[in-house]
Design an enzyme around this catalytic site. Structure first.
Site, PDB file in Angstrom:
ATOM      1  N   LYS A 174       0.849  -1.204   0.000  1.00 27.36           N
ATOM      2  CA  LYS A 174       0.000   0.000   0.000  1.00 27.36           C
ATOM      3  C   LYS A 174       0.884   1.253   0.000  1.00 27.36           C
ATOM      4  O   LYS A 174       0.647   2.195  -0.753  1.00 27.36           O
ATOM      5  CB  LYS A 174      -0.897   0.037   1.250  1.00 27.36           C
ATOM      6  CG  LYS A 174      -2.004  -0.993   1.244  1.00 27.36           C
ATOM      7  CD  LYS A 174      -2.775  -0.961   2.563  1.00 27.36           C
ATOM      8  CE  LYS A 174      -3.855  -2.030   2.587  1.00 27.36           C
ATOM      9  NZ  LYS A 174      -4.543  -2.144   3.869  1.00 27.36           N
ATOM     10  N   GLN A 176      -4.340  -0.346   9.988  1.00 26.00           N
ATOM     11  CA  GLN A 176      -4.336  -1.734   9.526  1.00 26.00           C
ATOM     12  C   GLN A 176      -4.785  -2.679  10.639  1.00 26.00           C
ATOM     13  O   GLN A 176      -4.362  -2.530  11.788  1.00 26.00           O
ATOM     14  CB  GLN A 176      -2.914  -2.085   9.060  1.00 26.00           C
ATOM     15  CG  GLN A 176      -2.765  -3.466   8.471  1.00 26.00           C
ATOM     16  CD  GLN A 176      -3.504  -3.625   7.152  1.00 26.00           C
ATOM     17  OE1 GLN A 176      -3.534  -2.718   6.333  1.00 26.00           O
ATOM     18  NE2 GLN A 176      -4.119  -4.775   6.950  1.00 26.00           N
ATOM     19  N   ASP A 221     -10.800   4.184   4.467  1.00 24.56           N
ATOM     20  CA  ASP A 221     -11.366   2.832   4.562  1.00 24.56           C
ATOM     21  C   ASP A 221     -12.891   2.868   4.503  1.00 24.56           C
ATOM     22  O   ASP A 221     -13.537   1.834   4.329  1.00 24.56           O
ATOM     23  CB  ASP A 221     -10.941   2.190   5.894  1.00 24.56           C
ATOM     24  CG  ASP A 221      -9.801   1.207   5.723  1.00 24.56           C
ATOM     25  OD1 ASP A 221      -9.637   0.691   4.607  1.00 24.56           O
ATOM     26  OD2 ASP A 221      -9.087   0.961   6.708  1.00 24.56           O
TER      27      ASP A 221
END
Ligand code: NDP
Length: 311
Positions: free
Chosen positions: A57, A101, A124
């Site tokens: 990422k 995460q 997200d």
């Protein structure tokens, strides 16, 4: 007369590459206006499995022309310490996207953290404000995996409007937002879960079947209507010879991987069912690559929305 349809595999890597190229071009335009989108990924503790994913990422965002930063608090970090970090990131002008995460250590309150991230930087799409915006059809940051699936269907020319979409799984990160996005695209949507009676009958009625369960091969061929579109979100590692033989017997490529690694990755849909589909997403190489591409797209979208630019 019966017509046979050749099932088409949807190439997630190819579609993700196109999306990333579009995002890179968009970022160039923002650079010209003096804006450099920034993504910060927070990874708590050491997780060999998510480390590769997280570094990917960070690397991808840098390659596309963003500021990209990885913060790695120790596994002993408290919820309060993380809340304070998030508050700092919320206040930073050079940060457009904040991603925390998972998995997080047990002492950390994930829900509290999700709610602490500014909704405008919530790439997200987990913040209740973004969930509400999605539900009410306002410009929002939608969760990356389901948003990627919509892109995959649209870019492959697969009609959604008027189709019966059955989503198996009702998690906050995949199942529920998937159902909402399909509804926005005018599908008729059914959501199934572990308490659904006669799952097979619901699945057989699907024009588009999305499996987001987390159990290897639970969607069997007899649960699939011939010609259906099969979207397999599940990522399961199978390690037993018995499972391998059940799902991949005679598949030379997979046999090689299984012998070398002692495991193979597969989805929630029994691969034998793919033969019945009009289109299907393989695992790996289907839905997975879209998730990172959409994270990149969401970060640029956040950068634009926060500055009042057209998204
Ligand atoms: P969750 O465990 O949060 O949710 C699983 C859902 O499946 C639940 O709603 C559960 O129902 C339902 N379920 C479980 N067993 C059954 C059953 N026997 N019949 C019907 N429904 C069932 O998982 P996630 O949504 O987070 O993830 C699902 C899968 O997708 C996982 O394999 C995950 O690794 C993968 N994934 C892949 C991504 C990608 O980028 N490719 C991204 C995110 C996830 P109930 O609510 O009743 O418990």
């Amino acid at each position: 007369m019966t017509t046979t349809v050749t099932p088409q595999s949807l190439d997630g890597n190819a579609i993700a590459s196109v999306i990333k190229a579009e995002v890179a071009a968009d970022i160039q335009k923002l650079h010209a206006q003096g804006i450099r989108p920034g993504l910060v990924v927070v990874m708590v503790g050491n997780h060999p499995a998510s480390e590769v994913y997280v570094r990917n990422k960070v690397k991808t965002s840098a390659e596309l022309g963003m500021n990209s930063e990885l913060i790695t608090p120790p596994a002993s970090v408290t919820t309060e310490e993380l809340l304070s970090l998030v508050a700092q990131l919320n206040a930073r002008e050079d940060v457009d996207g904040i991603l925390i995460q998972t998995p997080l250590p047990p002492q950390v309150d994930k829900k509290l953290l999700d709610q602490a991230v500014s909704p405008d930087k919530d790439v997200d799409g987990f913040h209740p404000v973004n969930v509400g915006r999605l539900q009410s059809g306002q410009p929002s940051l939608a969760p990356c995996t389901p948003a990627g699936i919509i892109q995959m269907l649209k870019r492959s020319g697969i009609p959604i409007s008027g189709q019966h979409a059955v989503v198996v799984g009702r998690s906050d990160i995949v199942g529920k937002p998937m159902a909402m996005l399909l509804l926005q695209e005018n599908a008729t949507v059914t959501i199934c879960h572990s308490k659904t009676r006669d799952l097979a009958a619901f699945c057989r009625s699907a024009d588009i079947l999305v499996a987001a369960i987390g159990k290897a091969g639970i969607i069997r061929p007899d649960m699939v209507r011939p010609g259906a579109v099969l979207v397999d979100v599940g990522m399961n590692r199978i390690t037993s010879q018995e499972d391998f033989d059940r799902f991949f017997s005679g598949n030379a490529k997979r046999e090689k991987t299984f012998k070398e690694k002692g495991s193979v990755l597969m989805g929630d849909i029994d691969p034998h069912a793919f033969a019945l589909a009009s289109y299907y997403t393989p695992v790996p190489g289907g839905v997975g690559p879209l998730t990172i591409a959409m994270l990149m797209a969401n970060t640029v979208r956040a950068a634009r929305l926060r500055r009042g630019l057209a998204a």
